[in-house]
Design a protein around this motif. Structure first.
Motif, PDB file in Angstrom:
ATOM      1  N   LYS A 195      86.015 -37.752 141.711  1.00 37.07           N
ATOM      2  CA  LYS A 195      86.555 -38.794 140.825  1.00 37.07           C
ATOM      3  C   LYS A 195      87.523 -39.696 141.591  1.00 37.07           C
ATOM      4  N   ASP A 196      88.379 -39.079 142.401  1.00 37.87           N
ATOM      5  CA  ASP A 196      89.314 -39.870 143.211  1.00 37.87           C
ATOM      6  C   ASP A 196      88.559 -40.776 144.165  1.00 37.87           C
ATOM      7  N   GLY A 246      85.314 -31.738 141.950  1.00 33.40           N
ATOM      8  CA  GLY A 246      85.143 -32.734 140.882  1.00 33.40           C
ATOM      9  C   GLY A 246      86.260 -33.769 140.913  1.00 33.40           C
ATOM     10  N   ALA A 247      87.493 -33.278 141.057  1.00 34.29           N
ATOM     11  CA  ALA A 247      88.640 -34.191 141.103  1.00 34.29           C
ATOM     12  C   ALA A 247      88.559 -35.077 142.339  1.00 34.29           C
ATOM     13  N   VAL A 287      85.525 -42.031 143.763  1.00 32.08           N
ATOM     14  CA  VAL A 287      84.942 -43.135 142.984  1.00 32.08           C
ATOM     15  C   VAL A 287      86.022 -44.146 142.621  1.00 32.08           C
ATOM     16  N   ALA A 288      87.197 -43.660 142.189  1.00 32.36           N
ATOM     17  CA  ALA A 288      88.302 -44.564 141.832  1.00 32.36           C
ATOM     18  C   ALA A 288      88.754 -45.353 143.058  1.00 32.36           C
TER      19      ALA A 288
END
Length: 131
Positions: free
Chosen positions: A92-93, A88-89, A95-96
């Motif tokens: 997110k990274d 998940g992290a 996508v960022a």
């Protein structure tokens, strides 16, 4: 004694002697049978004790295996949870990072356009100065 009486007495004495030998043999067989019963009973008790020990050992080993399996299952569940969190992290990274890359691409294009405009402006000024 008459000859028939002697034969009869000899016969009775031989039969009596044979019966005594047979009684002695039967007594020996009875003692042997008693010894065998005693040995069988002793062996039975020994085997029963050994079987109890084997069952106890098997129970202990099963309990230990159950504890180990439970601990491993818990560790697996924790690892799966941690892996999901890491994924998940990482998502997110990712996508960022894509968002930052998009912003940077826009900024690079903007800077490239400004640089191109600056070069054009500089070229125009150099031409004007040269004339």
């Amino acid at each position: 004694m008459s000859w028939t009486q002697e034969i009869g007495v000899d016969f009775v004495q031989r039969i009596t002697a044979e019966i005594k030998v047979i009684q002695d043999d039967i007594g020996g067989l009875q003692r042997l049978a008693a010894d065998l019963r005693s040995n069988i009973l002793s062996e039975s008790r020994t085997r029963e004790n050994e079987m109890t020990k084997v069952h106890d050992r098997i129970s202990q080993e099963r309990a230990a295996e159950t504890r180990i399996r439970t601990a491993l299952e818990e560790r697996l569940a924790d690892f799966e949870t941690q892996t999901k969190n890491w994924i998940g992290a990482l998502g997110k990274d990712c996508v960022a990072t894509k968002d930052q890359l998009t912003v940077l691409e826009g900024t690079v294009k903007e800077h490239a356009q400004k640089a191109a405009m600056q070069v054009d402006a500089d070229n125009t000024r150099f031409k004007e100065l040269e004339q």
